[in-house]
Each structure stands twice: as structure tokens, then as C-alpha cells.
Scaffold this motif. Structure first.
Motif, mmCIF file in Angstrom:
data_model
loop_
_atom_site.group_PDB
_atom_site.id
_atom_site.type_symbol
_atom_site.label_atom_id
_atom_site.label_comp_id
_atom_site.label_asym_id
_atom_site.label_seq_id
_atom_site.Cartn_x
_atom_site.Cartn_y
_atom_site.Cartn_z
ATOM 1 N N ALA A 99 -2.271 -11.301 -3.722
ATOM 2 C CA ALA A 99 -1.653 -10.393 -4.699
ATOM 3 C C ALA A 99 -2.698 -9.793 -5.635
ATOM 4 O O ALA A 99 -3.565 -10.494 -6.152
ATOM 5 N N GLU A 150 3.165 -5.629 1.944
ATOM 6 C CA GLU A 150 3.719 -4.728 0.926
ATOM 7 C C GLU A 150 2.594 -4.250 0.017
ATOM 8 O O GLU A 150 1.784 -5.056 -0.464
ATOM 9 N N THR A 195 0.954 -6.744 -3.004
ATOM 10 C CA THR A 195 1.853 -7.448 -3.924
ATOM 11 C C THR A 195 1.889 -8.949 -3.661
ATOM 12 O O THR A 195 2.440 -9.710 -4.459
#
Length: 286
Positions: free
Chosen positions: A135, A199, A206
Motif C-alpha cells: 500500500a 487496485e 492501495t
């Protein structure tokens, strides 16, 4: 009664060793396989007695040779589908480990990858944990991994070229990421590529995946789907992989081949390539 052939492969196979292997296998003929086409030596010993393979395997292990005993020689022209894993199979790296290196956390992520590949932890759980650690990473890091670190496994291009000349369909299916499989599909002219989607929001990962997760069962299911769509028999399908996540896929193929695989996979796969490149697959077929 089935006729068996013994395929011996290696970088430098001594003539006296070939003769000894023929003796151990009860074979009367020794024939060079695809001379000049492979990056190593390969020989077919026939007819081979499958009941005498323990001594053959022991000899090859000591000499550093690959060996495989196959029934009823099948011409390459009869193969209709190749299904391959990506990381550490079609390519030499584990993409997620190299992405993690961009964040300075490669050891932590690689340790989880290794445990998953050995079948010690559930793949879905391990992938979710690893992706979460990414992330905040800029999406440009994925391109750097592709351009700077991704290399094809030795022999991969030779294998694909030979199969594509025969009209064989090719499926790249990975528990890795579409960023890499889509590019490899275009670059290598593959028929289909399936993987997980990272994503990305505002140019950064993310730590989550989009859509259905590709796991061991997905790989086997997609192989069966494409085999049935193409109207192929099981013995017209080759599958190649290296980790526990590939075992169901390898079992679903007529020719399930473990490539430079983890011990668990080597013990369960029908055939193994431990030292030669992917072009060694071609030696299995007439």
C-alpha cells in the motif's frame, strides 16, 4: 502393451553414462533428441522398462542429469494447449518480491512468498497479506520491475516458438498480477493471460486486489475450461508450474511438469525439470 521411452537431458552427457543408463533401463536404442534445437543435450533411450527406474533415477541424480519416462511417444503436432504459471516459471523472478524491494521490504514479503510456494500457508491468505504491505507504492514501480528485472526463463522462447509453429494455444495463468501477464501476452503472442488485478488509486497501490482472486483451483478450472473449448483430450495438454499453487493445474494436465520447483511440487508432479531450461519440455515429444 505400452512402449516406454526414457528421456535423458543435461549440459554434458558422457557416452559411457548413456550406455550405462540404457543398460539399467533395459533399453536397446539410444537416439539424440532434437540436436541443435535445444540449449543442452537430450537423448531418447528405448524401449525402457518402467519397473527399473529406481536405479535410473539414482544414477541421474548423482550425474546431474534430468530423466523422464514416458509411455507411447506422442508427436508435438498432437499437443493443443500449453498452460503456464508466470513467476519463477515463464520468468525468472517473483514479481511481488521485486515490487516489495522498491519499498525496501523484500525480505519480509519474500519470506511469505516462499512459505506459500512450499505449501506451508494458504495462498489466498499469503497473497492478501503481501499485497497489503505494498500500500502506498507508486504505480511506476511496476513498470520498473518489468523493464529492469523481468527476464524470461531460459528456453522459454524456444519452447513457445516451437509450440506456436504447431498452432498450440497458450494460456498464461498466474496468482501474480495482470500488469505483468498482459505485457507478456502481447510480447510473446500468447493466446490468453489471466491473473490478479492490483487496485490503483491516484497512481498508487492501495494494498488491495480487484475482482475474483486467482488461486490453485482457478488455475485448474481455467485449464479444464480451455481444454474443453478446444475439444482436446487430456494428453494433448501441457501444464508447467513451480509452486504448491500449481499442483491442481499440473494434475489436471496430461503432461504436468514441475519446473525448478519446490520439493513438495517435485514429489507430486508427474514430470520434473530441475536444471535444464524450458526447452527441455520439447524433448518429451517426437
Amino acid at each position: 502393451m505400452s512402449m516406454y521411452k526414457l528421456i535423458i537431458q543435461g549440459s554434458d552427457i558422457a557416452t559411457q553414462n548413456l550406455k550405462r543408463l540404457a543398460q539399467l533401463a533395459g533399453a536397446s536404442q539410444i537416439e539424440a533428441v532434437r540436436p541443435g534445437q535445444l540449449a543442452h543435450q537430450a537423448f531418447k533411450l528405448s524401449p525402457a522398462n518402467p519397473a527399473q527406474l529406481d536405479a535410473v533415477h539414482a544414477f541421474c541424480a548423482e550425474a546431474g542429469y534430468e530423466c523422464a519416462c514416458l509411455p507411447d511417444p506422442l508427436p508435438l503436432s498432437q499437443i493443443g494447449l500449453l498452460v503456464m504459471d508466470m513467476d519463477s516459471t515463464l520468468i525468472t523472478i517473483e514479481c511481488i518480491d521485486e515490487i516489495a524491494d522498491m519499498l525496501g521490504i523484500k525480505p519480509q514479503v519474500a519470506a511469505i512468498t516462499e512459505r506459500s510456494m512450499r505449501g506451508e500457508i494458504d495462498f489466498r491468505q499469503s497473497l492478501t497479506e503481501r499485497v497489503a504491505l505494498l500500500a502506498g507504492l507508486d504505480e511506476s514501480a511496476l513498470k520498473r520491475v518489468y523493464t529492469e528485472r523481468l527476464q524470461l526463463m531460459p528456453g522459454a522462447q524456444t519452447l513457445l516458438t516451437a509450440l506456436q509453429k504447431q498452432g498450440v494455444k497458450t494460456l498464461l495463468i498466474s496468482g501474480g498480477f495482470t500488469f505483468f501477464t498482459d505485457r507478456l501476452k502481447a510480447r510473446l503472442g500468447l493466446t490468453e493471460a489471466i491473473a490478479n488485478t492490483l487496485e490503483v488509486v491516484d497512481g498508487k497501490l492501495t494494498g488491495r486486489l480487484l475482482g475474483e482472486l486467482i488461486d490453485a483451483q482457478s488455475k485448474a478450472d481455467e485449464l479444464v475450461r480451455l481444454r474443453e473449448e478446444l475439444g482436446l483430450r487430456n494428453d494433448q495438454v501441457i501444464a508447467i508450474g513451480d509452486g504448491a499453487n500449481d499442483l491442481k493445474m499440473l494434475a489436471a494436465a496430461g503432461f504436468g511438469i514441475a519446473c525448478h520447483a519446490k520439493p513438495l511440487v517435485r514429489t507430486q508432479a508427474r514430470y520434473c525439470l530441475d536444471s535444464v531450461g524450458l526447452d527441455g519440455v520439447l524433448a518429451f515429444f517426437d
